[in-house]
Design an enzyme around this catalytic site. Structure first.
Site, PDB file in Angstrom:
ATOM      1  N   ARG A 176      -3.277   6.486   0.078  1.00 48.66           N
ATOM      2  CA  ARG A 176      -3.741   7.759   0.628  1.00 48.66           C
ATOM      3  C   ARG A 176      -2.807   8.464   1.596  1.00 48.66           C
ATOM      4  O   ARG A 176      -2.990   9.636   1.878  1.00 48.66           O
ATOM      5  CB  ARG A 176      -5.106   7.554   1.308  1.00 48.66           C
ATOM      6  CG  ARG A 176      -6.234   7.493   0.318  1.00 48.66           C
ATOM      7  CD  ARG A 176      -7.502   7.045   0.987  1.00 48.66           C
ATOM      8  NE  ARG A 176      -7.287   5.734   1.595  1.00 48.66           N
ATOM      9  CZ  ARG A 176      -8.213   5.039   2.215  1.00 48.66           C
ATOM     10  NH1 ARG A 176      -9.422   5.522   2.342  1.00 48.66           N
ATOM     11  NH2 ARG A 176      -7.947   3.849   2.720  1.00 48.66           N
ATOM     12  N   ARG A 208       0.807  -1.224   0.000  1.00 46.46           N
ATOM     13  CA  ARG A 208       0.000   0.000   0.000  1.00 46.46           C
ATOM     14  C   ARG A 208       0.839   1.273   0.000  1.00 46.46           C
ATOM     15  O   ARG A 208       0.407   2.302   0.525  1.00 46.46           O
ATOM     16  CB  ARG A 208      -0.977   0.017   1.182  1.00 46.46           C
ATOM     17  CG  ARG A 208      -2.081  -1.025   1.101  1.00 46.46           C
ATOM     18  CD  ARG A 208      -3.065  -0.671  -0.007  1.00 46.46           C
ATOM     19  NE  ARG A 208      -4.171  -1.607  -0.044  1.00 46.46           N
ATOM     20  CZ  ARG A 208      -5.375  -1.353   0.438  1.00 46.46           C
ATOM     21  NH1 ARG A 208      -5.645  -0.195   0.975  1.00 46.46           N
ATOM     22  NH2 ARG A 208      -6.321  -2.255   0.336  1.00 46.46           N
ATOM     23  N   TYR A 216     -14.996 -11.264  -0.555  1.00 45.19           N
ATOM     24  CA  TYR A 216     -15.639 -10.016  -1.005  1.00 45.19           C
ATOM     25  C   TYR A 216     -16.848 -10.319  -1.884  1.00 45.19           C
ATOM     26  O   TYR A 216     -17.891  -9.660  -1.793  1.00 45.19           O
ATOM     27  CB  TYR A 216     -14.647  -9.122  -1.756  1.00 45.19           C
ATOM     28  CG  TYR A 216     -13.724  -8.385  -0.807  1.00 45.19           C
ATOM     29  CD1 TYR A 216     -14.150  -7.251  -0.123  1.00 45.19           C
ATOM     30  CD2 TYR A 216     -12.439  -8.837  -0.565  1.00 45.19           C
ATOM     31  CE1 TYR A 216     -13.324  -6.585   0.771  1.00 45.19           C
ATOM     32  CE2 TYR A 216     -11.601  -8.184   0.328  1.00 45.19           C
ATOM     33  CZ  TYR A 216     -12.056  -7.061   0.994  1.00 45.19           C
ATOM     34  OH  TYR A 216     -11.240  -6.412   1.885  1.00 45.19           O
ATOM     35  N   ARG A 223      -6.344  12.147  -6.296  1.00 43.23           N
ATOM     36  CA  ARG A 223      -7.602  11.491  -5.941  1.00 43.23           C
ATOM     37  C   ARG A 223      -8.745  12.504  -5.786  1.00 43.23           C
ATOM     38  O   ARG A 223      -9.918  12.147  -5.943  1.00 43.23           O
ATOM     39  CB  ARG A 223      -7.361  10.715  -4.644  1.00 43.23           C
ATOM     40  CG  ARG A 223      -8.481   9.937  -4.089  1.00 43.23           C
ATOM     41  CD  ARG A 223      -8.809   8.718  -4.895  1.00 43.23           C
ATOM     42  NE  ARG A 223      -9.798   7.996  -4.130  1.00 43.23           N
ATOM     43  CZ  ARG A 223     -11.057   8.376  -4.001  1.00 43.23           C
ATOM     44  NH1 ARG A 223     -11.490   9.437  -4.659  1.00 43.23           N
ATOM     45  NH2 ARG A 223     -11.889   7.693  -3.246  1.00 43.23           N
ATOM     46  N   ASP A 238      -6.153  -2.805  -7.882  1.00 40.49           N
ATOM     47  CA  ASP A 238      -6.806  -3.357  -6.688  1.00 40.49           C
ATOM     48  C   ASP A 238      -7.120  -4.827  -6.930  1.00 40.49           C
ATOM     49  O   ASP A 238      -7.338  -5.232  -8.079  1.00 40.49           O
ATOM     50  CB  ASP A 238      -8.094  -2.598  -6.369  1.00 40.49           C
ATOM     51  CG  ASP A 238      -8.508  -2.844  -4.914  1.00 40.49           C
ATOM     52  OD1 ASP A 238      -8.026  -2.112  -4.034  1.00 40.49           O
ATOM     53  OD2 ASP A 238      -9.267  -3.797  -4.667  1.00 40.49           O
TER      54      ASP A 238
END
Ligand code: CP3
Length: 346
Positions: free
Chosen positions: A27, A23, A147, A36, A72
């Site tokens: 962010r 990661r 998921y 973003r 992703d």
């Protein structure tokens, strides 16, 4: 070309350990948040030029020793047509989660892998700008299945575990289908130029020891065999690897990513020296004072001194609210060890 990462992955690194972070392209970077603010997360995943730009952000910010493709694990479910959205605060949401065995059989086959061609374009776009190896990735079938079934991030994977115990036969069919997509997807990434791949089994820690073997390991093996002929090295990462690493080692991957619940040096006694170990600082350490970060990084470096197959990383991804100073402190601490003597050969 800085090939420390590939050397360590082949367990023949005589220089300082390479560092990259799961990661890293996310962010916590101000440059990521700036981009973003102009695009949705999925727009950024779909657009080759943006894939390239975001992949490069942590390389520019910290000179990491490897880049990970910006994408992703959920682009496979999206390509399967289940309707993927990302809500600002809730994370991923799947519009039509898998609810019955019939739903599984209706999922398209991996022949539709061309829907992910935009990822290959992103890889081709970024490669000329990189002087470090590029890591491709996919989710492990168990984590992706969770998921597809839960339809969102879940606290306890209750529906997934219920399905697994109540109807293992159809659960296996789902895992097998995801594994087929994953193999096709990794081939697509490898043909486009990734030099290593990592498979993320983020929720494997929800499985018991025997269930891990049956519902995760078997499909990790299927994927590794499916891409074996490419000779591209693979890293198997799972939450729970402090327990499952010896099982993962039986598949003989190039490397294993270790979570932060064990001492890496102790883990080395259970994993052969021919398999690289990647990890394993607690991701929350990046909230500590910078001096504490340096102390813990040095402790891990000291413990792993002389290990030719050690790749520095966290035990899971960088959290979105850690400071760039914290990450920079970690990286610089590693880079201060021995000059990098390595030059190309892979
Ligand atoms: O590692 C990298 O920097 C490369 C890119 C990458 C992302 N996701 C970007 C991302 C990788 C390798 C992943 C893997 C991924 N995605 C995993 C496995 C690794 C892990 O962290 O356990 C999982 C479980 C996912 C699914 C996912 N994607 C969730 C649950 C979420 C929402 C929660 C979160 O962390 O934000 C995402 C969104 C996501 N994936 C973001 C990024 C940069 C944030 C999206 C945003 O900008 O809002």
């Amino acid at each position: 070309m800085n090939d420390l990462f590939l050397r360590a992955l082949h367990c023949c690194n005589d220089s300082r350990p390479p560092v990259w972070l799961m990661r890293q392209a996310g962010r916590h970077l101000a440059s990521y948040r700036a981009l973003r603010s102009r695009y949705s997360f999925l727009e950024m995943c779909h657009e080759p030029d943006l894939i390239s730009q975001v992949t490069l952000l942590p390389i520019k910010a910290y000179q990491m020793d490897a880049a990970i493709l910006f994408s992703d694990i959920l682009v496979i479910p999206e390509a399967m047509g289940v309707g993927l959205h990302f809500e600002e605060t809730k994370g991923p949401l799947i519009e039509r989660p898998i609810q019955t065995a019939q739903d599984i059989d209706q999922l398209p086959s991996a022949e539709e892998i061309f829907k992910l061609n935009y990822v290959a374009q992103g890889i081709r776009c970024v490669k000329p700008h990189l002087n470090v190896p590029l890591i491709g990735f996919c989710g492990a079938p168990f984590t992706v299945a969770s998921y597809l079934i839960e339809g969102k991030s879940s606290r306890n994977l209750k529906k997934t575990k219920q399905w697994l115990f109540q109807d293992p036969e159809s659960f296996h069919r789902l895992l097998s289908k995801i594994a087929d997509w994953s193999i096709a997807y990794l081939h697509l990434q490898i043909e486009a130029g990734v030099q290593a791949i990592q498979i993320f089994d983020s929720w494997a820690n929800y499985l018991g020891f025997d269930q891990f073997k049956e519902f995760s390991l078997a499909y990790l093996q299927k994927i590794l065999l499916g891409i074996q002929k490419t000779h591209i090295p693979s890293i198997l990462f799972c939450r729970g690897s402090s327990v499952f690493a010896p099982q993962l080692a039986t598949l003989n991957p190039a490397g294993i990513g270790i979570d932060w619940n064990c001492q890496l040096i102790t883990m080395r006694q259970q994993v052969p020296a021919s398999i690289a170990l990647q990890g394993n600082l607690d991701p929350d350490l990046l909230y500590a004072p910078l001096s504490k970060i340096e102390q813990e990084v040095n402790r891990l470096l000291d413990q792993m001194t002389g290990d030719k197959g050690f790749i520095f990383n966290l035990g899971h991804g960088v959290l979105p609210d850690v400071s760039e100073d914290a990450v920079r402190t970690l990286v610089n601490c590693i880079k201060r060890r021995e000059p990098c003597l390595a030059t190309s050969s892979f």
